[in-house]
Enzyme design. Structure first.
Site, PDB file in Angstrom:
ATOM      1  N   ASP A  95      48.070  41.117  51.208  1.00  0.00           N
ATOM      2  CA  ASP A  95      46.701  41.131  50.664  1.00  0.00           C
ATOM      3  C   ASP A  95      45.767  42.202  51.241  1.00  0.00           C
ATOM      4  OD1 ASP A  95      47.810  38.962  49.444  1.00  0.00           O
ATOM      5  OD2 ASP A  95      46.365  37.498  50.174  1.00  0.00           O
ATOM      6  N   LYS A 109      50.026  36.956  43.544  1.00  0.00           N
ATOM      7  CA  LYS A 109      50.164  35.516  43.858  1.00  0.00           C
ATOM      8  C   LYS A 109      48.842  34.801  43.614  1.00  0.00           C
ATOM      9  CE  LYS A 109      49.394  36.323  48.828  1.00  0.00           C
ATOM     10  NZ  LYS A 109      48.114  35.638  48.986  1.00  0.00           N
ATOM     11  N   CYS A 169      46.325  33.664  54.395  1.00  0.00           N
ATOM     12  CA  CYS A 169      47.480  34.070  53.575  1.00  0.00           C
ATOM     13  C   CYS A 169      48.681  34.535  54.403  1.00  0.00           C
ATOM     14  CB  CYS A 169      47.056  35.130  52.570  1.00  0.00           C
ATOM     15  SG  CYS A 169      45.970  34.419  51.305  1.00  0.00           S
TER      16      CYS A 169
HETATM   17  C1  C5J Z   1      43.689  35.777  52.327  1.00  0.00           C
HETATM   18  C2  C5J Z   1      41.749  34.407  51.948  1.00  0.00           C
HETATM   19  N1  C5J Z   1      44.304  36.832  51.827  1.00  0.00           N
HETATM   20  N2  C5J Z   1      41.375  34.455  53.228  1.00  0.00           N
HETATM   21  N3  C5J Z   1      42.825  35.125  51.512  1.00  0.00           N
HETATM   22  O1  C5J Z   1      43.874  35.423  53.471  1.00  0.00           O
HETATM   23  O2  C5J Z   1      41.138  33.734  51.158  1.00  0.00           O
END
Ligand code: C5J
Length: 225
Positions: free
Chosen positions: A24, A129, A162
């Site tokens: 991400d 995702k 994530c």
């Molecule tokens: C991720 C989030 N990528 N913190 N998303 O960790 O909402």
């Protein structure tokens, strides 16, 4: 075989069966004006890990080894976004709302895409995702199995959301997992520290952690053997 100094003990892997997983690293999490900032976070610490991930990515590319990029993202009609996720946190802007970089966490929007420094190559796996975990409602398991991948090296953001969710999913699916402690970041330093500690607790209940330098030292050690 590469052997690296890790917590709670030595981590060994073969590059041709080990994927570098970059979770991400999207503009929406890392840059001002995105989803991360809409939740009230200071996003600036997240950019500091970019050089570490770039170094690892350069190494994996030079070896022709497997690279996985993930994006937390939704279909434009948000049909894959549960109402609970949409409403959670009462943010100024929600998933799907229009921000300065486009609609937040919507596939195809500028902000939803991966930052320029880490842009995927056409040969690399990109997983969109809808959840926090990289295996939930994605083809990741099949793609890794198809390539004979047994080990995963995790980087990216955020450590306790994530990255940790994906690493736990992978651990339950039988992958040997390591998180790179200086190539992952959180909006909350104490959550990052706690996550790294709980991953390696109980003799590595979720897996291993190591620094970027330890990984490079492992590659150097292999060359001199
Ligand atoms: C991720 C989030 N990528 N913190 N998303 O960790 O909402």
């Amino acid at each position: 075989m590469i052997s690296i100094e890790a917590k709670p003990y030595i981590f060994e892997f073969k590059p041709n069966s080990t994927a570098l997983v970059i979770i991400d690293m999207q503009r929406d999490f890392v840059l001002p004006g995105g989803f991360g900032q809409s939740l009230g976070n200071d996003v600036s610490p997240l950019r500091l890990i970019v050089p570490k991930i770039e170094a690892l990515l350069g190494m994996w590319r030079s070896l022709g080894a497997c690279v996985v990029h993930t994006r937390e993202s939704h279909l434009p009609d948000l049909s894959d976004c549960p109402p609970s996720k949409l409403k959670r946190g009462n943010p100024k802007l929600s998933i799907g709302d229009l921000g300065p970089m486009g609609r937040l966490l919507v596939r195809g929007e500028y902000g939803c895409d991966i930052i320029d420094e880490l842009r995927p190559l056409p040969s690399e796996i990109v997983i969109d995702k809808p959840g926090k975990g990289a295996f939930f409602q994605t083809s990741l398991m099949e793609q890794l199995t198809h390539r004979g991948i047994t080990h995963l090296i995790f980087t990216g953001v955020t450590t306790e959301v994530c990255v940790q969710t994906s690493m736990r999913e992978a651990n339950d699916r039988g992958f040997e997992c390591l998180v790179v402690d200086d190539a992952t970041e959180s909006y909350f330093p104490h959550f990052k520290a706690a996550t790294l500690a709980m991953i390696v607790a109980q003799a590595g209940i979720v897996g291993w952690s190591a620094s970027t330098q330890a990984i490079f030292n492992g590659f150097k050690g292999q060359q001199s053997e």
